[in-house]
Design a protein around this motif. Structure first.
Motif, PDB file in Angstrom:
ATOM      1  N   UNK A   1      40.411  42.192  32.068  1.00 40.91           N
ATOM      2  CA  UNK A   1      39.613  43.346  31.649  1.00 40.91           C
ATOM      3  C   UNK A   1      38.163  42.955  31.412  1.00 40.91           C
ATOM      4  N   UNK A   2      37.317  43.956  31.292  1.00 41.09           N
ATOM      5  CA  UNK A   2      35.912  43.710  30.968  1.00 41.09           C
ATOM      6  C   UNK A   2      35.689  43.660  29.459  1.00 41.09           C
TER       7      UNK A   2
ATOM      8  N   UNK B   1      39.698  50.766  32.575  1.00 40.42           N
ATOM      9  CA  UNK B   1      38.770  49.967  33.360  1.00 40.42           C
ATOM     10  C   UNK B   1      39.202  48.507  33.374  1.00 40.42           C
ATOM     11  N   UNK B   2      39.415  47.953  34.550  1.00 42.38           N
ATOM     12  CA  UNK B   2      39.861  46.566  34.643  1.00 42.38           C
ATOM     13  C   UNK B   2      39.156  45.858  35.791  1.00 42.38           C
ATOM     14  N   UNK B   3      39.106  44.540  35.701  1.00 39.45           N
ATOM     15  CA  UNK B   3      38.467  43.734  36.735  1.00 39.45           C
ATOM     16  C   UNK B   3      39.452  43.373  37.842  1.00 39.45           C
ATOM     17  N   UNK B   4      40.655  42.949  37.468  1.00 46.09           N
ATOM     18  CA  UNK B   4      41.614  42.501  38.478  1.00 46.09           C
ATOM     19  C   UNK B   4      43.010  42.445  37.870  1.00 46.09           C
TER      20      UNK B   4
ATOM     21  N   UNK C   1      34.583  55.364  29.643  1.00 45.79           N
ATOM     22  CA  UNK C   1      34.197  55.290  31.049  1.00 45.79           C
ATOM     23  C   UNK C   1      35.367  54.761  31.870  1.00 45.79           C
ATOM     24  N   UNK C   2      35.469  55.236  33.084  1.00 40.74           N
ATOM     25  CA  UNK C   2      36.483  54.738  34.001  1.00 40.74           C
ATOM     26  C   UNK C   2      35.890  53.641  34.874  1.00 40.74           C
ATOM     27  N   UNK C   3      36.752  52.998  35.651  1.00 40.33           N
ATOM     28  CA  UNK C   3      36.303  51.970  36.585  1.00 40.33           C
ATOM     29  C   UNK C   3      35.412  52.613  37.638  1.00 40.33           C
ATOM     30  N   UNK C   4      34.394  51.908  38.084  1.00 45.32           N
ATOM     31  CA  UNK C   4      33.391  52.481  38.989  1.00 45.32           C
ATOM     32  C   UNK C   4      34.016  53.099  40.233  1.00 45.32           C
ATOM     33  N   UNK C   5      34.988  52.410  40.855  1.00 43.87           N
ATOM     34  CA  UNK C   5      35.554  52.959  42.093  1.00 43.87           C
ATOM     35  C   UNK C   5      36.407  54.199  41.850  1.00 43.87           C
TER      36      UNK C   5
ATOM     37  N   UNK D   1      40.218  39.088  28.838  1.00 45.27           N
ATOM     38  CA  UNK D   1      38.935  39.557  29.374  1.00 45.27           C
ATOM     39  C   UNK D   1      38.464  38.599  30.468  1.00 45.27           C
ATOM     40  N   UNK D   2      37.445  39.037  31.199  1.00 47.07           N
ATOM     41  CA  UNK D   2      36.868  38.198  32.246  1.00 47.07           C
ATOM     42  C   UNK D   2      36.378  36.878  31.670  1.00 47.07           C
TER      43      UNK D   2
END
Length: 328
Positions: free
Chosen positions: A78-79, A32-35, A233-237, A147-148
């Motif tokens: 990352x989150x 799971x990552x933000x960007x 958990x995986x990334x939402x998309x 992280x973010x």
């Protein structure tokens, strides 16, 4: 031997290919990552760095452009801080790792406060290069993993200290120190929240969706949380992507998904694939479906999503799954 010239266009193309490969790897592993961002050093910045000299008056980078590992820089945001190690392992597995420095851990060990980061120096391998990077073998690049919250702090501090005129102000420095402490505490709480969520899922206290309901990203996340509580958990998309993957194989209701994943053994696949860290739930689901459906799964899903290398990756993973089965 003629000194290589700075080629901004070629570097930008290489950087984009590397960035796309990293995004694909994070997606494949369910991280799971933000960007994921990249930048290419400007000719002026490269020239300034090449001109730097040490205390002895000697050039720090006498080899010219060939000695600069940071002409391309990638930033993975990352989150959750606890995912940093997994990302470092994933990237070190795909590229040649020349250096891996956890500056944040070193700073905390020495009693320091603030953000320093996890920095990797990587190289596109000549042997088995990632599909999208075959034209850039030997290209070195640096990766920062943060992280973010660390990203926000570092970007704001950079603007103040390096672009502003009051970066050395004692009051501002004290405020930055306090902010970095709060960010460290917040990052720890994000990890705590993630751990609590995993425990709640493992205890089976998440309410199941109605079985007759059509499958969507939210209901699929509940299904996989119940089926694979030990996995992250995986990334939402990615859950939305897996809904399309399942639909391509005739699985489009909650009850059908429950039946599929409830009868599968994720630990067996994990043993075969030898994951170097706990993968995301969507990656586990992808491998389980691949193991069960084989070639038909490759044909049905090779063009689902934006990863143009998916078919190659699926066939490579299927060979591993079949080799293990044949070995039995």
């Amino acid at each position: 031997m003629e000194e290589p010239r700075f080629q901004a266009r070629a570097l930008n193309e290489a950087a984009q290919a590397i960035r796309n490969t990293i995004v694909g790897r994070l997606h494949d592993d369910g991280l799971n990552h933000h960007d994921v961002q990249f930048r290419v050093k400007t000719p002026e910045s490269a020239a300034e760095k090449l001109a730097r000299r040490g205390q002895d008056g000697q050039l720090k980078y006498p080899g010219g452009l060939a000695r600069l590992d940071d002409l391309i820089g990638v930033r993975v945001i990352l989150f959750v801080e606890s995912d940093i190690d997994a990302v470092a392992i994933a990237l070190s597995s795909q590229f040649i790792c020349h250096d891996d420095e956890d500056k944040t851990a070193m700073m905390r060990k020495n009693g320091g406060i603030g953000y320093a980061g996890r920095h990797l120096t990587l190289e596109v391998p000549a042997i088995n290069p990632p599909t999208g990077c075959r034209d850039y073998t030997g290209q070195r690049f640096e990766v920062q993993i943060r992280t973010v919250l660390q990203h926000a702090w570092a970007e704001f501090e950079h603007d103040i200290r390096f672009k502003g005129s009051s970066g050395d102000n004692a009051e501002i420095s004290r405020a930055f120190t306090m902010a970095s402490t709060l960010i460290e505490l917040a990052d720890q709480q994000f990890v705590n929240i993630s751990d609590i969520l995993k425990r709640v899922q493992a205890e089976g206290t998440i309410e199941a969706a109605p079985e007759s309901k059509r499958l969507d990203a939210g209901t699929l996340q509940s299904v996989l949380a119940r089926a694979f509580p030990a996995y992250r958990n995986s990334k939402e998309n990615q859950y939305d992507w897996m809904v399309h993957i399942l639909a391509a194989n005739g699985i489009d209701t909650v009850s059908a998904a429950e039946d599929w994943f409830g009868s599968m053994d994720p630990d067996r696949v994990a043993q075969i694939m030898q994951y170097r860290f706990s993968p995301g739930q969507v990656r586990v689901a992808d491998d389980l479906l691949l193991q069960s459906l084989g070639e038909s799964y490759v044909d049905a899903t090779k063009e689902v999503g934006s990863d143009t290398n998916r078919e190659h990756k699926l066939r490579s993973r299927l060979r591993r799954l079949r080799t293990d089965r044949d070995g039995d």
